[in-house]
Design a protein around this motif. Structure first.
Motif, mmCIF file in Angstrom:
data_model
loop_
_atom_site.group_PDB
_atom_site.id
_atom_site.type_symbol
_atom_site.label_atom_id
_atom_site.label_comp_id
_atom_site.label_asym_id
_atom_site.label_seq_id
_atom_site.Cartn_x
_atom_site.Cartn_y
_atom_site.Cartn_z
ATOM 1 N N LYS A 136 0.846 -1.205 -0.118
ATOM 2 C CA LYS A 136 -0.091 0.164 -0.127
ATOM 3 C C LYS A 136 0.863 1.186 -0.231
ATOM 4 N N VAL A 137 0.953 1.812 -1.296
ATOM 5 C CA VAL A 137 1.849 2.847 -1.302
ATOM 6 C C VAL A 137 0.969 4.231 -1.600
ATOM 7 N N PHE A 138 1.032 5.041 -0.938
ATOM 8 C CA PHE A 138 0.278 6.409 -1.186
ATOM 9 C C PHE A 138 1.066 7.521 -1.951
ATOM 10 N N TRP A 139 0.691 7.587 -3.291
ATOM 11 C CA TRP A 139 1.452 8.460 -4.024
ATOM 12 C C TRP A 139 0.810 9.798 -4.105
ATOM 13 N N ARG A 140 1.306 10.846 -3.086
ATOM 14 C CA ARG A 140 1.002 11.944 -2.833
ATOM 15 C C ARG A 140 1.031 12.882 -4.025
ATOM 16 N N LEU A 141 -0.057 13.492 -4.551
ATOM 17 C CA LEU A 141 0.020 14.250 -5.691
ATOM 18 C C LEU A 141 -0.487 15.813 -5.660
ATOM 19 N N ASP A 142 -0.551 16.331 -4.419
ATOM 20 C CA ASP A 142 -0.946 17.599 -4.031
ATOM 21 C C ASP A 142 0.069 18.492 -3.669
ATOM 22 N N GLN A 143 1.548 18.228 -3.734
ATOM 23 C CA GLN A 143 2.305 19.268 -3.469
ATOM 24 C C GLN A 143 2.701 20.169 -4.614
ATOM 25 N N PRO A 144 2.983 21.612 -4.272
ATOM 26 C CA PRO A 144 3.310 22.436 -5.089
ATOM 27 C C PRO A 144 5.054 22.169 -5.652
ATOM 28 N N PHE A 145 5.388 22.595 -6.889
ATOM 29 C CA PHE A 145 6.608 22.158 -7.355
ATOM 30 C C PHE A 145 7.821 22.772 -6.511
ATOM 31 N N TYR A 146 7.550 24.038 -5.776
ATOM 32 C CA TYR A 146 8.837 24.595 -5.174
ATOM 33 C C TYR A 146 9.224 23.795 -4.024
ATOM 34 N N LYS A 147 8.340 22.940 -3.647
ATOM 35 C CA LYS A 147 8.905 22.063 -2.397
ATOM 36 C C LYS A 147 9.826 21.075 -3.141
ATOM 37 N N SER A 148 9.878 20.703 -4.192
ATOM 38 C CA SER A 148 10.620 19.753 -4.559
ATOM 39 C C SER A 148 12.055 20.265 -5.182
ATOM 40 N N LEU A 149 12.279 21.484 -5.090
ATOM 41 C CA LEU A 149 13.664 21.977 -5.576
ATOM 42 C C LEU A 149 14.779 21.472 -4.634
ATOM 43 N N GLY A 150 15.631 20.938 -5.285
ATOM 44 C CA GLY A 150 17.118 20.371 -4.822
ATOM 45 C C GLY A 150 18.042 21.342 -5.240
ATOM 46 N N ILE A 151 19.043 21.384 -4.315
ATOM 47 C CA ILE A 151 20.350 22.182 -4.620
ATOM 48 C C ILE A 151 21.508 21.294 -4.778
ATOM 49 N N ASN A 152 21.898 21.151 -5.945
ATOM 50 C CA ASN A 152 22.855 20.278 -6.393
ATOM 51 C C ASN A 152 23.762 20.976 -7.256
ATOM 52 N N THR A 153 23.493 22.034 -7.920
ATOM 53 C CA THR A 153 24.251 22.927 -8.992
ATOM 54 C C THR A 153 24.161 24.400 -8.578
ATOM 55 N N PRO A 154 25.094 25.121 -8.977
ATOM 56 C CA PRO A 154 24.983 26.472 -8.919
ATOM 57 C C PRO A 154 23.754 27.102 -9.471
ATOM 58 N N ALA A 155 23.139 26.446 -10.696
ATOM 59 C CA ALA A 155 21.807 26.980 -11.025
ATOM 60 C C ALA A 155 20.880 26.769 -10.403
ATOM 61 N N GLU A 156 20.701 25.516 -9.751
ATOM 62 C CA GLU A 156 19.496 25.321 -8.651
ATOM 63 C C GLU A 156 19.717 26.217 -7.498
ATOM 64 N N LEU A 157 20.919 26.392 -6.899
ATOM 65 C CA LEU A 157 21.175 27.228 -5.764
ATOM 66 C C LEU A 157 20.736 28.587 -6.207
ATOM 67 N N ALA A 158 20.903 29.186 -7.245
ATOM 68 C CA ALA A 158 20.553 30.444 -7.718
ATOM 69 C C ALA A 158 18.951 30.404 -7.762
ATOM 70 N N GLU A 159 18.261 29.331 -8.283
ATOM 71 C CA GLU A 159 16.722 29.277 -8.144
ATOM 72 C C GLU A 159 16.109 29.211 -6.837
ATOM 73 N N ALA A 160 17.108 28.638 -5.857
ATOM 74 C CA ALA A 160 16.262 28.602 -4.689
ATOM 75 C C ALA A 160 16.375 29.761 -3.969
ATOM 76 N N LYS A 161 17.292 30.586 -4.345
ATOM 77 C CA LYS A 161 17.792 32.088 -3.530
ATOM 78 C C LYS A 161 16.656 32.739 -3.951
ATOM 79 N N LEU A 162 16.433 32.688 -5.531
ATOM 80 C CA LEU A 162 15.500 33.605 -6.093
ATOM 81 C C LEU A 162 14.089 33.300 -5.464
ATOM 82 N N TYR A 163 13.699 32.078 -5.367
ATOM 83 C CA TYR A 163 12.577 31.537 -4.780
ATOM 84 C C TYR A 163 12.365 32.368 -3.313
ATOM 85 N N VAL A 164 13.159 32.148 -2.528
ATOM 86 C CA VAL A 164 13.349 32.460 -1.171
ATOM 87 C C VAL A 164 13.019 34.168 -1.324
#
Length: 250
Positions: free
Chosen positions: A214-242
């Motif tokens: 019984k796996v619950f596939w939760r589909l109600d989350q906004p995209f921004y919560k999935s932002l990971g920080i692995n590259t300079p571009a992703e870090l820049a995106e996270a900074k801009l979001y905040v």
């Protein structure tokens, strides 16, 4: 029932061109990824397990430990040998505990998986064996492809084909003790190494759970919560979001 948040964070952040472990990367002002994660902690979380490299443990002891909550416990991964090995060390540790538990496994580069998401996942685990939040994206790095034949998990880093749009995970997974007891040892033994990396992959484990459990596939989350920080571009995106979010709340 013990609630455990486990964070594999032994990576060195080499793609960020940083000498600081990714978990302690500054996202906004002086706030690090770890600071954002601490803000998400429900008071009912009994244990926060951090898996750090030896160098990360030194950094933690020097710069973080004095302000860290009492429920934070650090484990050391002596050598960074891939995410699967990191998860295996954490899972082996929690399975050695005598108490029953519910586990949230969250990658150490995910600053925006907040308390509301954690709380929803704890509730999911009261009625399901596992819970996995998914978001719909363009060119997913990891794609969860569902069909009448079951679930296929494809990874671009292993040069596996992904669709132009599809579901990806958010770098956070909820697992019950019972499902880990029933499935983890067999998967750890039988999992095949990736075509490119030569490493076993944790996300393939999630693919083995559906539809047998019984796996619950939760589909109600906004995209921004999935932002990971692995590259300079992703870090820049996270900074801009905040920055933009802070402007909205002024």
């Amino acid at each position: 029932m013990k609630q455990i948040l486990a964070i594999p964070a032994a990576g060195k952040g080499s793609r960020l061109h940083s000498n600081v472990p990714k978990l302690f990367t500054t996202v906004s002002g002086t706030k690090t990824v770890f600071d954002f994660i601490l803000e998400s902690l429900n008071p009912e979380i009994d244990l926060v397990l951090l898996l750090l490299s030896p160098e990360g443990k030194v950094y933690f002891d020097t710069h973080v430990a004095a302000q860290a909550p009492a429920q934070v416990q650090v484990l050391i991964q002596s050598e960074a040998t891939g995410m699967f090995d990191a998860v295996n060390q954490l899972v082996s540790h929690v399975l050695s505990l005598s108490e029953d538990f519910r586990l949230i496994l969250q990658w150490g580069d995910q600053p925006f998986c907040d308390q509301a998401l954690h709380d929803a996942m704890w509730k999911d685990l009261a009625n399901h064996d596992a819970t996995v939040p998914l978001v719909w994206v363009e060119n997913p790095y990891v794609q969860y492809r569902f069909s009448e034949q079951g679930l296929q998990v494809a990874e671009r880093r292993e040069e596996e084909a992904v669709d132009t749009h599809g579901f990806k995970d958010m770098g956070i997974f909820g697992l019950s003790k019972s499902i880990l007891e029933q499935t983890w040892a067999a998967y750890a033994e039988q999992a095949q190494p990736g075509n490119v990396t030569g490493e076993k992959n944790f996300v393939k484990y999630i693919g083995t759970l559906h539809p047998q459990f019984k796996v619950f596939w939760r589909l109600d989350q906004p995209f921004y919560k999935s932002l990971g920080i692995n590259t300079p571009a992703e870090l820049a995106e996270a900074k801009l979001y905040v920055e933009q979010r802070e402007q909205l709340t002024k």
